[in-house]
Design an enzyme around this catalytic site. Structure first.
Site, PDB file in Angstrom:
ATOM      1  N   ASN A   9       1.005  -2.878  12.951  1.00 50.40           N
ATOM      2  CA  ASN A   9       0.458  -3.232  11.629  1.00 50.40           C
ATOM      3  C   ASN A   9       1.318  -4.365  11.071  1.00 50.40           C
ATOM      4  O   ASN A   9       2.446  -4.137  10.654  1.00 50.40           O
ATOM      5  CB  ASN A   9       0.522  -1.985  10.729  1.00 50.40           C
ATOM      6  N   LYS A  11       0.871  -6.050   8.427  1.00 49.41           N
ATOM      7  CA  LYS A  11       0.843  -6.084   6.949  1.00 49.41           C
ATOM      8  C   LYS A  11       0.594  -7.531   6.482  1.00 49.41           C
ATOM      9  O   LYS A  11      -0.107  -8.265   7.169  1.00 49.41           O
ATOM     10  CB  LYS A  11       2.135  -5.492   6.390  1.00 49.41           C
ATOM     11  N   HIS A  95      -3.873   3.584   4.207  1.00 53.46           N
ATOM     12  CA  HIS A  95      -2.419   3.363   4.342  1.00 53.46           C
ATOM     13  C   HIS A  95      -1.761   3.626   2.989  1.00 53.46           C
ATOM     14  O   HIS A  95      -2.327   3.323   1.943  1.00 53.46           O
ATOM     15  CB  HIS A  95      -2.161   1.926   4.802  1.00 53.46           C
ATOM     16  N   GLU A  97       0.382   2.120   1.429  1.00 49.92           N
ATOM     17  CA  GLU A  97       0.518   0.933   0.556  1.00 49.92           C
ATOM     18  C   GLU A  97      -0.789   0.614  -0.160  1.00 49.92           C
ATOM     19  O   GLU A  97      -0.762   0.138  -1.293  1.00 49.92           O
ATOM     20  CB  GLU A  97       1.043  -0.254   1.380  1.00 49.92           C
ATOM     21  N   GLU A 180       2.310   9.398   8.464  1.00 51.86           N
ATOM     22  CA  GLU A 180       3.259   8.395   7.994  1.00 51.86           C
ATOM     23  C   GLU A 180       3.940   8.907   6.727  1.00 51.86           C
ATOM     24  O   GLU A 180       3.435   8.685   5.618  1.00 51.86           O
ATOM     25  CB  GLU A 180       2.522   7.094   7.680  1.00 51.86           C
ATOM     26  N   GLY A 186       9.135   1.444   6.108  1.00 49.56           N
ATOM     27  CA  GLY A 186       9.882   0.246   5.727  1.00 49.56           C
ATOM     28  C   GLY A 186      11.268   0.537   5.187  1.00 49.56           C
ATOM     29  O   GLY A 186      11.907  -0.349   4.613  1.00 49.56           O
ATOM     30  N   SER A 225       9.173   3.458  10.212  1.00 45.26           N
ATOM     31  CA  SER A 225      10.440   2.975  10.783  1.00 45.26           C
ATOM     32  C   SER A 225      10.573   3.294  12.269  1.00 45.26           C
ATOM     33  O   SER A 225      11.656   3.659  12.740  1.00 45.26           O
ATOM     34  CB  SER A 225      11.632   3.516   9.981  1.00 45.26           C
TER      35      SER A 225
HETATM   36  P1  PGA Z   1       7.288   0.461   9.251  1.00 42.56           P
HETATM   37  O1  PGA Z   1       5.789   0.568   8.725  1.00 42.56           O
HETATM   38  O2  PGA Z   1       7.258   0.629  10.738  1.00 42.56           O
HETATM   39  O3  PGA Z   1       7.738  -0.912   8.838  1.00 42.56           O
HETATM   40  O4  PGA Z   1       8.066   1.536   8.583  1.00 42.56           O
HETATM   41  C1  PGA Z   1       4.889   1.496   9.276  1.00 42.56           C
HETATM   42  C2  PGA Z   1       3.559   1.392   8.592  1.00 42.56           C
HETATM   43  O5  PGA Z   1       3.531   1.160   7.386  1.00 42.56           O
HETATM   44  O6  PGA Z   1       2.497   1.525   9.218  1.00 42.56           O
END
Ligand code: PGA
Length: 262
Positions: A9, A11, A95, A97, A180, A186, A225
């Site tokens: 992803n 983003k 997601h 976010e 998640e 992140g 992460s």
């Molecule tokens: P990250 O994000 O690996 O940077 O923690 C995962 C995600 O949001 O799908």
């Protein structure tokens, strides 16, 4: 036996030119091996260029979001039919976010209403994706405070119930669910592999309870992460069928190592 799935992803990163360089570098290091499906989800403007570069590889094109209406006066939105014609085969839905639930807040809190995904919009998006033969990857997970108050299972159960309301089992064979934990996204605070496995098992049980044997092909991923130093342990947990990788998917070498570890 479910094959492993590893999804990158990107983003809101990478212009089309940068996306081309990233995907070319990734393909040089690692094409998907038999038995592992790999998906990359660039931002919308990069879909065209990435699609061209993925031709002949075994890596699939994914999108990060969709709007559920087929067309109309919805400025700024993109429909499932547009994604399908752009070569998209997978799409993230719900997601954290887009739900306004950030592991690390990088926007002013006053702008959070802009990120306003609800259980109902997640459900509408999944229906629209299935109708257009795009495979949904539903994201679920609890925040740090929900975990501290022992609400992890109830939060995930509500997210699963809302997302799949009114959808029947056989249709969902193509779907995946990514666990998640919001606090792991992140932040570098990866969920402990045995705990990720436990929650993935909770999701698997819920899917079996709701869809019976139709739940068998639905893959349960872990995201938050993921790095090459923890991916092997995470991906080899019995309840985990692969991963959703954010930050580490922007580094072609690192993402190749993660894919190889599956
Ligand atoms: P990250 O994000 O690996 O940077 O923690 C995962 C995600 O949001 O799908």
């Amino acid at each position: 036996m479910r094959s492993k799935l590893v999804v990158g992803n990107w983003k809101m990163n990478k212009t089309p030119t940068e996306s081309a360089a990233l995907v070319q570098a990734f393909l040089r290091h690692a094409d998907a091996k038999a038995g592992i499906e790999v998906v990359v989800c660039p931002p919308y403007p990069s879909l065209g260029v990435v699609r061209e570069l993925l031709k002949g590889s075994r890596v699939f094109l994914g999108a990060q979001d969709v709007f559920w209406e087929p067309s109309g006066a919805f400025t700024g939105k993109v429909s499932a039919s547009m994604l399908r014609e752009s070569g998209v085969e997978f799409c993230l839905v719900g997601h954290s976010e887009t739900r306004g639930r950030f592991g690390k807040l990088e926007v002013p809190p006053t702008t959070l209403p802009f990120f306003s995904e609800t259980e109902e919009t997640v459900n509408l998006k999944i229906r629209s994706l299935l109708f257009h033969s795009i495979r949904p990857i539903l994201c679920v997970g609890e925040t740090a405070s929900e975990r501290e108050s022992d609400a992890t299972e109830s939060v995930i159960e509500a997210q699963l119930t809302g997302a799949f309301r009114g959808i029947e089992g056989p249709e969902l064979a193509v779907a995946s669910v990514a666990y998640e934990p919001v606090w792991a996204i992140g932040t570098g605070n990866t969920c402990d592999a045995s705990e990720a496995n436990r929650v993935a098992g909770f999701i698997r049980n819920w899917l079996q309870g709701r869809f019976g044997s139709d739940a068998e092909p639905i893959r349960v991923l872990y995201g938050g992460s993921v790095k090459s130093t923890n991916s092997e342990e995470l991906f080899h947990q019995p309840e985990i069928d692969g991963g959703l990788v954010g930050g580490a998917s922007l580094d072609p070498m690192e993402f190749s190592r993660i894919v190889m570890s599956a």
